[in-house]
Design an enzyme around this catalytic site. Structure first.
Site, PDB file in Angstrom:
ATOM      1  N   ALA A   1       0.833  -1.209   0.000  1.00  0.00           N
ATOM      2  CA  ALA A   1       0.000   0.000   0.000  1.00  0.00           C
ATOM      3  C   ALA A   1       0.868   1.259   0.000  1.00  0.00           C
ATOM      4  CB  ALA A   1      -0.941  -0.010   1.211  1.00  0.00           C
TER       5      ALA A   1
ATOM      6  N   ASP B   1      -0.581  -9.461  -3.367  1.00  0.00           N
ATOM      7  CA  ASP B   1      -0.720  -8.198  -2.625  1.00  0.00           C
ATOM      8  C   ASP B   1      -0.801  -7.005  -3.581  1.00  0.00           C
ATOM      9  OD1 ASP B   1      -0.290  -9.819  -0.462  1.00  0.00           O
ATOM     10  OD2 ASP B   1       1.061  -8.432   0.548  1.00  0.00           O
TER      11      ASP B   1
END
Ligand code: PMV
Length: 322
Positions: free
Chosen positions: A113, A154
């Protein structure tokens, strides 16, 4: 020029971690309430620029070489994005501030992220449009620095910000959801050592390929059944599959007592199923709650000592699950 802001969400692996590294499918979902944010602006005249990790209280000036993993990782993310947006350097000097509400080293994709937020921030700062596919590739390259051999799940969820069915080498497909999901996550507060747990599984697989491959296949079968349960909105069946996946992860050797304590607390509080989420050996667990029972599970996890708790509600919105 002013400050450009961009962010990227956390993720949770619902089923299939570890086996996904060996070609089995996995299902992951975005956790949009927890985010990493990057603030990008031009550096002051005369400054080479820096990245400030505000949660760590550390400033990493450009042009140094960092033995510290964080500095190396943050600059790799920024330079990858600068190259993608502006071609080979020299690039304008930037001051980038990064902050995040995603627990670090918890199996929630905090590194992915942060790297996605930096890339989005740099692209927006230079008015360059980055496709989600390109963003996913950039994040994958920085994930390789952190994890060695990531499966790619991810970066995919974080770049697309929607639930995915993922198989290594085949990329992601959207998921169908027949009923809204209430997921409750609990963080053990023990840093998850993904690199270590992935290495442990690899050593066991190298020593005993046949039983480990049988375990990977059993996990893959659970993931396939879960996809059908999700599409049908059959929450009790999905809960049982989470429990089955946890048994298989225990056999793989990546669960631990702190995770199992939170998993047991969630089940006692009425969760339909629960398991570790991500690399394991610390980090987070995820429980599937009934729509009305989520607050009870959240309370139970807090009482059982979770360092952080998160409630995520997911629903079908057009072609995506968010
Ligand atoms: O701990 P996380 O969130 O990075 O998840 C790792 C998931 C694994 O399947 C264990 C590794 C991978 O690269 O998919």
């Amino acid at each position: 020029m002013g400050v450009t802001r961009a962010s990227a969400c956390a993720k949770a692996i619902l089923l299939g971690e570890h086996a996904v590294v060996y070609g089995q499918p996995a299902i992951a979902v975005p956790i949009v309430s927890r985010r990493a944010e990057a603030l990008v602006c031009d550096a002051a005249p005369g400054s080479a620029g820096a990245i400030v990790a505000s949660d760590l209280g550390v400033r990493y000036p450009r042009g140094r070489s960092y033995v510290d993993d964080h500095g190396q990782f943050l600059w790799a993310a920024a330079e990858g994005a600068l190259r993608a947006c502006l071609g080979e350097g020299p690039w304008p000097a930037l001051e980038i501030v990064v902050r995040s509400t995603i627990p670090i080293a918890s199996g929630m994709g905090s590194g992915a992220a942060v790297s996605a937020a930096i890339a989005r921030g740099i692209a927006a700062h230079f008015c360059v449009s980055l496709s989600r596919e390109r963003l996913s590739e950039l994040v994958y390259a920085t994930e390789c620095l952190l994890h060695g051999t990531p499966s790619g799940i991810d970066n995919t969820v974080v770049a697309f910000e929607s639930a995915v069915w993922f198989r290594r080498g085949q990329g992601a497909q959207p998921l169908a959801l027949g009923a809204p999901l209430a997921l409750v996550m609990g963080d053990t507060g023990i840093p998850s050592r993904t690199r270590e747990s992935v290495a442990l599984v690899r050593r066991r697989w190298q020593a005993q390929p046949a039983p480990l491959e049988a375990l990977f296949e059993a996990i893959g079968a659970t993931v396939c059944q879960a996809r059908a349960a999700l599409a049908a909105g059959d929450l009790p069946a999905l809960g049982r599959l989470l429990d089955r996946n946890q048994e298989l992860l225990q056999e793989l050797g990546v669960s631990d007592p702190a995770l199992e304590r939170l998993i047991a607390a969630a089940r006692r509080a009425g969760a339909l199923g629960a398991k570790l989420s991500g690399g394991g050996m610390g980090g987070c667990m995820v429980a599937l709650a009934t729509p009305a029972g989520a607050d009870g599970v959240l309370r139970a996890l807090r009482e059982a000592g979770a360092a952080d708790v998160i409630l995520a509600r997911l629903e079908q919105s057009g072609g995506a699950v968010v």
